[in-house]
Motif scaffolding. Sequence first.
Motif, PDB file in Angstrom:
ATOM      1  N   LEU A   1       0.844  -1.193   0.000  1.00 22.27           N
ATOM      2  CA  LEU A   1       0.000   0.000   0.000  1.00 22.27           C
ATOM      3  C   LEU A   1       0.876   1.239   0.000  1.00 22.27           C
ATOM      4  O   LEU A   1       1.984   1.227   0.525  1.00 22.27           O
ATOM      5  CB  LEU A   1      -0.873   0.045   1.262  1.00 22.27           C
ATOM      6  N   GLN A   2       0.339   2.312  -0.535  1.00 22.49           N
ATOM      7  CA  GLN A   2       0.995   3.602  -0.345  1.00 22.49           C
ATOM      8  C   GLN A   2      -0.071   4.623   0.025  1.00 22.49           C
ATOM      9  O   GLN A   2      -1.219   4.510  -0.384  1.00 22.49           O
ATOM     10  CB  GLN A   2       1.798   4.021  -1.565  1.00 22.49           C
ATOM     11  N   MET A   3       0.337   5.553   0.849  1.00 18.84           N
ATOM     12  CA  MET A   3      -0.595   6.566   1.342  1.00 18.84           C
ATOM     13  C   MET A   3       0.085   7.917   1.356  1.00 18.84           C
ATOM     14  O   MET A   3       1.269   8.022   1.651  1.00 18.84           O
ATOM     15  CB  MET A   3      -1.037   6.216   2.769  1.00 18.84           C
ATOM     16  N   ASP A   4      -0.686   8.929   1.059  1.00 17.60           N
ATOM     17  CA  ASP A   4      -0.182  10.293   1.147  1.00 17.60           C
ATOM     18  C   ASP A   4      -0.199  10.685   2.626  1.00 17.60           C
ATOM     19  O   ASP A   4      -1.251  10.680   3.264  1.00 17.60           O
ATOM     20  CB  ASP A   4      -1.081  11.227   0.327  1.00 17.60           C
ATOM     21  N   ALA A   5       0.964  10.992   3.162  1.00 18.00           N
ATOM     22  CA  ALA A   5       1.083  11.274   4.595  1.00 18.00           C
ATOM     23  C   ALA A   5       0.192  12.439   5.036  1.00 18.00           C
ATOM     24  O   ALA A   5      -0.480  12.369   6.061  1.00 18.00           O
ATOM     25  CB  ALA A   5       2.542  11.559   4.945  1.00 18.00           C
ATOM     26  N   SER A   6       0.168  13.501   4.246  1.00 19.02           N
ATOM     27  CA  SER A   6      -0.576  14.688   4.668  1.00 19.02           C
ATOM     28  C   SER A   6      -2.087  14.494   4.577  1.00 19.02           C
ATOM     29  O   SER A   6      -2.842  15.130   5.306  1.00 19.02           O
ATOM     30  CB  SER A   6      -0.149  15.902   3.838  1.00 19.02           C
ATOM     31  N   GLU A   7      -2.527  13.598   3.700  1.00 17.85           N
ATOM     32  CA  GLU A   7      -3.972  13.392   3.537  1.00 17.85           C
ATOM     33  C   GLU A   7      -4.537  12.342   4.481  1.00 17.85           C
ATOM     34  O   GLU A   7      -5.745  12.118   4.516  1.00 17.85           O
ATOM     35  CB  GLU A   7      -4.285  12.972   2.089  1.00 17.85           C
ATOM     36  N   ASN A   8      -3.652  11.653   5.212  1.00 16.57           N
ATOM     37  CA  ASN A   8      -4.106  10.560   6.078  1.00 16.57           C
ATOM     38  C   ASN A   8      -3.544  10.712   7.483  1.00 16.57           C
ATOM     39  O   ASN A   8      -2.704   9.934   7.926  1.00 16.57           O
ATOM     40  CB  ASN A   8      -3.697   9.219   5.463  1.00 16.57           C
ATOM     41  N   PRO A   9      -4.044  11.744   8.205  1.00 17.65           N
ATOM     42  CA  PRO A   9      -3.476  12.073   9.515  1.00 17.65           C
ATOM     43  C   PRO A   9      -3.652  10.980  10.568  1.00 17.65           C
ATOM     44  O   PRO A   9      -2.804  10.819  11.434  1.00 17.65           O
ATOM     45  CB  PRO A   9      -4.228  13.346   9.919  1.00 17.65           C
ATOM     46  N   VAL A  10      -4.728  10.219  10.487  1.00 13.38           N
ATOM     47  CA  VAL A  10      -4.984   9.190  11.504  1.00 13.38           C
ATOM     48  C   VAL A  10      -3.906   8.112  11.451  1.00 13.38           C
ATOM     49  O   VAL A  10      -3.263   7.790  12.450  1.00 13.38           O
ATOM     50  CB  VAL A  10      -6.387   8.558  11.325  1.00 13.38           C
ATOM     51  N   SER A  11      -3.688   7.580  10.258  1.00  8.64           N
ATOM     52  CA  SER A  11      -2.671   6.538  10.090  1.00  8.64           C
ATOM     53  C   SER A  11      -1.279   7.085  10.358  1.00  8.64           C
ATOM     54  O   SER A  11      -0.445   6.420  10.981  1.00  8.64           O
ATOM     55  CB  SER A  11      -2.738   5.973   8.673  1.00  8.64           C
ATOM     56  N   SER A  12      -1.022   8.299   9.898  1.00  5.21           N
ATOM     57  CA  SER A  12       0.295   8.910  10.111  1.00  5.21           C
ATOM     58  C   SER A  12       0.586   9.041  11.600  1.00  5.21           C
ATOM     59  O   SER A  12       1.698   8.788  12.061  1.00  5.21           O
ATOM     60  CB  SER A  12       0.352  10.300   9.464  1.00  5.21           C
ATOM     61  N   LYS A  13      -0.446   9.397  12.357  1.00  3.81           N
ATOM     62  CA  LYS A  13      -0.282   9.569  13.797  1.00  3.81           C
ATOM     63  C   LYS A  13      -0.089   8.212  14.482  1.00  3.81           C
ATOM     64  O   LYS A  13       0.727   8.052  15.381  1.00  3.81           O
ATOM     65  CB  LYS A  13      -1.521  10.272  14.361  1.00  3.81           C
ATOM     66  N   GLU A  14      -0.839   7.231  14.008  1.00  4.42           N
ATOM     67  CA  GLU A  14      -0.770   5.892  14.603  1.00  4.42           C
ATOM     68  C   GLU A  14       0.637   5.303  14.518  1.00  4.42           C
ATOM     69  O   GLU A  14       1.097   4.652  15.446  1.00  4.42           O
ATOM     70  CB  GLU A  14      -1.763   4.973  13.880  1.00  4.42           C
ATOM     71  N   VAL A  15       1.313   5.535  13.402  1.00  2.00           N
ATOM     72  CA  VAL A  15       2.664   4.989  13.253  1.00  2.00           C
ATOM     73  C   VAL A  15       3.730   5.984  13.717  1.00  2.00           C
ATOM     74  O   VAL A  15       4.923   5.740  13.569  1.00  2.00           O
ATOM     75  CB  VAL A  15       2.952   4.532  11.799  1.00  2.00           C
ATOM     76  N   LYS A  16       3.270   7.118  14.292  1.00  2.00           N
ATOM     77  CA  LYS A  16       4.183   8.162  14.766  1.00  2.00           C
ATOM     78  C   LYS A  16       5.125   8.614  13.649  1.00  2.00           C
ATOM     79  O   LYS A  16       6.346   8.626  13.801  1.00  2.00           O
ATOM     80  CB  LYS A  16       4.964   7.689  15.999  1.00  2.00           C
TER      81      LYS A  16
END
Length: 110
Positions: free
Chosen positions: A56-71
């Motif tokens: 999978l790939q995700m845009d870090a800025s558009e996905n704050p929940v996941s970005s926060k979860e993985v710190k």
Amino acid sequence: MMAIHTSSDNELRSIIFEKERVIVKFLDEDCEICKALAPSFKKFSENPTYQDITFLQMDASENPVSSKEVKLTGTPFFAIYFKGTLRDCGLLSTEEKVRKYLDRLLACKE
């Protein structure tokens, strides 16, 4: 042949429970290392050795929940999940480090 799926906060939860092994690459459109690693990430996703891994790939800025979860501390940031559990995550800047994560993910047992 597996492709790399672009995912979002909403989907990620269900995917990591649905698929046994998942690697997520968080990227940023201005990130040069992200662009440099893109071809090797694609190559890994097409490699039969890693056919049991969902890429999978995700845009870090558009996905704050996941970005926060993985710190998330920057990009490209990678996270590996096994059976719905985050096993490891971090900033990876080389193809070799990404391969080590993939091999670690393949080695995960119950």
